[in-house]
Design an enzyme around this catalytic site. Sequence first.
Site, PDB file in Angstrom:
ATOM      1  N   SER A   1      11.727  23.598   1.203  1.00  0.00           N
ATOM      2  CA  SER A   1      12.399  23.706  -0.121  1.00  0.00           C
ATOM      3  C   SER A   1      12.014  22.544  -0.790  1.00  0.00           C
ATOM      4  CB  SER A   1      14.009  23.396   0.406  1.00  0.00           C
ATOM      5  OG  SER A   1      14.032  21.845   0.714  1.00  0.00           O
TER       6      SER A   1
ATOM      7  N   ASP B   1      10.069  27.510  -0.557  1.00  0.00           N
ATOM      8  CA  ASP B   1      11.650  27.947  -0.159  1.00  0.00           C
ATOM      9  C   ASP B   1      12.349  27.481  -1.352  1.00  0.00           C
ATOM     10  OD1 ASP B   1      13.377  29.506   0.929  1.00  0.00           O
ATOM     11  OD2 ASP B   1      13.690  27.915   2.597  1.00  0.00           O
TER      12      ASP B   1
ATOM     13  N   GLU C   1      16.126  36.056  -5.396  1.00  0.00           N
ATOM     14  CA  GLU C   1      17.516  36.101  -4.809  1.00  0.00           C
ATOM     15  C   GLU C   1      18.407  36.937  -5.994  1.00  0.00           C
ATOM     16  OE1 GLU C   1      17.316  31.924  -2.205  1.00  0.00           O
ATOM     17  OE2 GLU C   1      19.206  33.155  -2.818  1.00  0.00           O
TER      18      GLU C   1
ATOM     19  N   THR D   1      19.501  25.106   9.263  1.00  0.00           N
ATOM     20  CA  THR D   1      20.301  24.265   9.814  1.00  0.00           C
ATOM     21  C   THR D   1      20.389  24.314  11.365  1.00  0.00           C
ATOM     22  OG1 THR D   1      21.841  24.966   7.909  1.00  0.00           O
ATOM     23  CG2 THR D   1      22.917  23.728   9.917  1.00  0.00           C
TER      24      THR D   1
HETATM   25  O1  G3H Z   1      16.050  29.153   3.041  1.00  0.00           O
HETATM   26  C1  G3H Z   1      16.532  28.693   4.045  1.00  0.00           C
HETATM   27  C2  G3H Z   1      17.819  29.400   4.761  1.00  0.00           C
HETATM   28  O2  G3H Z   1      18.199  30.393   4.149  1.00  0.00           O
HETATM   29  C3  G3H Z   1      18.304  28.714   5.779  1.00  0.00           C
HETATM   30  O3  G3H Z   1      19.565  28.743   5.881  1.00  0.00           O
HETATM   31  O4  G3H Z   1      20.163  26.779   7.021  1.00  0.00           O
HETATM   32  O5  G3H Z   1      21.896  28.815   7.077  1.00  0.00           O
HETATM   33  O6  G3H Z   1      19.648  28.752   8.478  1.00  0.00           O
HETATM   34  P1  G3H Z   1      20.522  28.332   7.181  1.00  0.00           P
HETATM   35 ZN    ZN Z   2      17.600  30.215   1.818  1.00  0.00          ZN
END
Ligand code: G3H
Ligand code: ZN
Length: 286
Positions: free
Chosen positions: A49, A81, A135, A238
Amino acid sequence: MIKSLREYIKEAEEKKVAIGHFNISNLEALHGIYNAAKKLNVPIIIGLSEGEEGFIGKEEAVALIHAVRERDNYPIFLNADHHYNFEKVKEALDAGYDSAIVDAVQLPFEENIILTKKCVKYAKSLNKDVLIEAELGFIGTSSKLLDKIPDGVGEETMTKVEDAVYFVKETEIDLLAPSVGNVHGMVKGGNPKLDINRIKKIKQVCDVPLVLHGGSGISDDDFREAIKAGISIIHINTEIRVAYKEALEKYLKDNPNEVAPYKILQPAVDAIEKVVEARLKLFNNL
Ligand code: G3H
Ligand code: ZN
């Protein structure tokens, strides 16, 4: 000889499996994820990210992924990302990322289209087969532990099938990340169920591979159904962050006198490997 990311995604679509996309903030996470992938011999995507990229460094991340890919001749790819504007997407592609996600869901629909188109046009001008994902619909913003479903996420912010068709056609994106009941982060009382029917319908009418964000906390059954319905890439963040933090906390508590980082951090690497291995087995039907 490894193939292009586009080809691995096509292959995943045909085999009805999903490629795992895992975010990293540091080298330990890369080691944990890569150990798991290598054990199973499946392609993977590493995601950064804007925040994660700021911490590791763009060029550093590219150098790391390229070094591993070339040394082992292994299909490991790097994705920018959730990058929020054209400059950030451009910088990532210029640095050597394999793909980028232009995240413009907070903008009005038509502005999302304009920005996404600009990124697609730039990616094409590079002539090196880099992919642009966009998205549609809102799923929250943070990879963290959540007390409840994020405000603004619900049925009304899920991707509408007709919007998806129009958006894909207008923008010519390579990959679409829809909102289908998924949320970024892990909800303490359990994540909502996915809208599998919506995935099916979007897949039927949009001629692009679909990406499921917010993978942490989703049940195994929902993952299986989502892949069957047409998901080809799944993002997990996460769960990796939680595994890292818990293993680190435990080690520090149990070994208050240890000061060697490579010893302190090894359990965190192992914990990430365990999480990722389980997810990769599920996604790749192994
Ligand atoms: O782009 C990152 C993901 O969409 C991560 O999502 O933290 O719910 O696994 P998450
Ligand atoms: Zn994401």
